[in-house]
Scaffold this motif. Structure first.
Motif, PDB file in Angstrom:
ATOM      1  N   GLU A  23       0.618  -1.238   0.081  1.00 28.36           N
ATOM      2  CA  GLU A  23       0.123  -0.096   0.072  1.00 28.36           C
ATOM      3  C   GLU A  23       0.665   1.156  -0.015  1.00 28.36           C
ATOM      4  O   GLU A  23       0.376   2.286  -0.535  1.00 28.36           O
ATOM      5  CB  GLU A  23      -0.968  -0.050   1.194  1.00 28.36           C
ATOM      6  CG  GLU A  23      -1.996  -1.006   0.988  1.00 28.36           C
ATOM      7  CD  GLU A  23      -3.132  -1.316   1.930  1.00 28.36           C
ATOM      8  OE1 GLU A  23      -2.816  -0.773   3.299  1.00 28.36           O
ATOM      9  OE2 GLU A  23      -4.198  -1.795   1.795  1.00 28.36           O
ATOM     10  N   GLU A  24       1.843   1.198   0.683  1.00 21.51           N
ATOM     11  CA  GLU A  24       2.715   2.348   0.692  1.00 21.51           C
ATOM     12  C   GLU A  24       3.379   2.336  -0.645  1.00 21.51           C
ATOM     13  O   GLU A  24       3.777   3.703  -0.999  1.00 21.51           O
ATOM     14  CB  GLU A  24       3.947   2.228   1.689  1.00 21.51           C
ATOM     15  CG  GLU A  24       3.463   2.509   3.019  1.00 21.51           C
ATOM     16  CD  GLU A  24       4.474   2.043   4.443  1.00 21.51           C
ATOM     17  OE1 GLU A  24       5.799   1.742   3.789  1.00 21.51           O
ATOM     18  OE2 GLU A  24       4.195   2.197   5.213  1.00 21.51           O
ATOM     19  N   SER A  25       3.546   1.716  -1.530  1.00 22.03           N
ATOM     20  CA  SER A  25       4.139   1.709  -2.673  1.00 22.03           C
ATOM     21  C   SER A  25       2.999   1.927  -3.981  1.00 22.03           C
ATOM     22  O   SER A  25       3.266   2.026  -5.030  1.00 22.03           O
ATOM     23  CB  SER A  25       4.799   0.314  -3.391  1.00 22.03           C
ATOM     24  OG  SER A  25       5.690  -0.027  -2.449  1.00 22.03           O
ATOM     25  N   GLY A  26       1.567   2.309  -3.501  1.00 28.11           N
ATOM     26  CA  GLY A  26       0.854   2.678  -4.220  1.00 28.11           C
ATOM     27  C   GLY A  26      -0.133   1.615  -4.713  1.00 28.11           C
ATOM     28  O   GLY A  26      -1.091   1.870  -5.551  1.00 28.11           O
ATOM     29  N   HIS A  27      -0.081   0.402  -4.046  1.00 23.30           N
ATOM     30  CA  HIS A  27      -0.855  -0.780  -4.511  1.00 23.30           C
ATOM     31  C   HIS A  27      -2.037  -0.773  -3.815  1.00 23.30           C
ATOM     32  O   HIS A  27      -1.934  -0.559  -2.416  1.00 23.30           O
ATOM     33  CB  HIS A  27       0.058  -1.922  -4.706  1.00 23.30           C
ATOM     34  CG  HIS A  27       0.898  -1.695  -5.811  1.00 23.30           C
ATOM     35  ND1 HIS A  27       0.762  -1.823  -7.005  1.00 23.30           N
ATOM     36  CD2 HIS A  27       2.319  -1.768  -5.325  1.00 23.30           C
ATOM     37  CE1 HIS A  27       1.889  -1.776  -7.824  1.00 23.30           C
ATOM     38  NE2 HIS A  27       2.957  -1.574  -6.660  1.00 23.30           N
ATOM     39  N   ARG A  28      -3.174  -1.451  -3.992  1.00 25.44           N
ATOM     40  CA  ARG A  28      -4.219  -1.928  -3.058  1.00 25.44           C
ATOM     41  C   ARG A  28      -4.039  -3.359  -2.940  1.00 25.44           C
ATOM     42  O   ARG A  28      -3.966  -4.183  -3.704  1.00 25.44           O
ATOM     43  CB  ARG A  28      -5.475  -1.539  -3.830  1.00 25.44           C
ATOM     44  CG  ARG A  28      -6.657  -1.572  -2.969  1.00 25.44           C
ATOM     45  CD  ARG A  28      -8.009  -1.252  -3.554  1.00 25.44           C
ATOM     46  NE  ARG A  28      -8.447  -1.634  -4.957  1.00 25.44           N
ATOM     47  CZ  ARG A  28      -9.076  -2.702  -5.106  1.00 25.44           C
ATOM     48  NH1 ARG A  28      -9.691  -3.135  -4.380  1.00 25.44           N
ATOM     49  NH2 ARG A  28      -9.147  -3.091  -6.410  1.00 25.44           N
TER      50      ARG A  28
END
Length: 120
Positions: A23-28
């Protein structure tokens, strides 16, 4: 752009850490604690994950059994699977199960993000 990733691991700390990193890397990211739960999540979800990060050794339904069940379902079979395992023969097991990739545990965060990027 958000990408849906399913993390399947019986270790709650590992699951939570992987979800947080993704999530911190922009993924759900969503998670399941074993193969049975993962199948329930997949069948209930309106969209398919771009990869499934799958542990091999889990109680209930392990990774091998999950993969066999996934391949029996035409709507789930195309979803790429990446094995996560502490076993030395992970590469051989990955070939046996015909998965898209594998990462050794403990997982390198850089390797994880790079591999997920290939599928999402």
């Amino acid at each position: 752009m958000s990408h849906h990733i399913l993390v399947v691991d019986d270790d709650a700390d590992i699951r939570e850490t992987l979800v947080e990193i993704l999530e911190e890397s922009g993924h759900r990211a969503v998670s399941a604690s074993n193969g049975n739960e993962a199948l329930e999540v997949l069948r209930a979800a309106p969209d398919r994950p771009c990869p499934i990060l799958l542990d091999l050794m889990m109680p209930g339904m392990d990774g091998r059994t999950f993969r066999a069940e996934q391949l029996k379902d035409p709507s789930l079979a195309p979803i790429p699977v990446v094995l996560l395992s502490a076993f030395r023969d992970t590469a051989e097991t990955a070939r046996e199960l015909d998965v898209a990739g594998h990462l050794p545990k403990p997982v390198s965060l850089d390797a994880l993000i790079k591999l997920v990027g290939v599928f999402c």
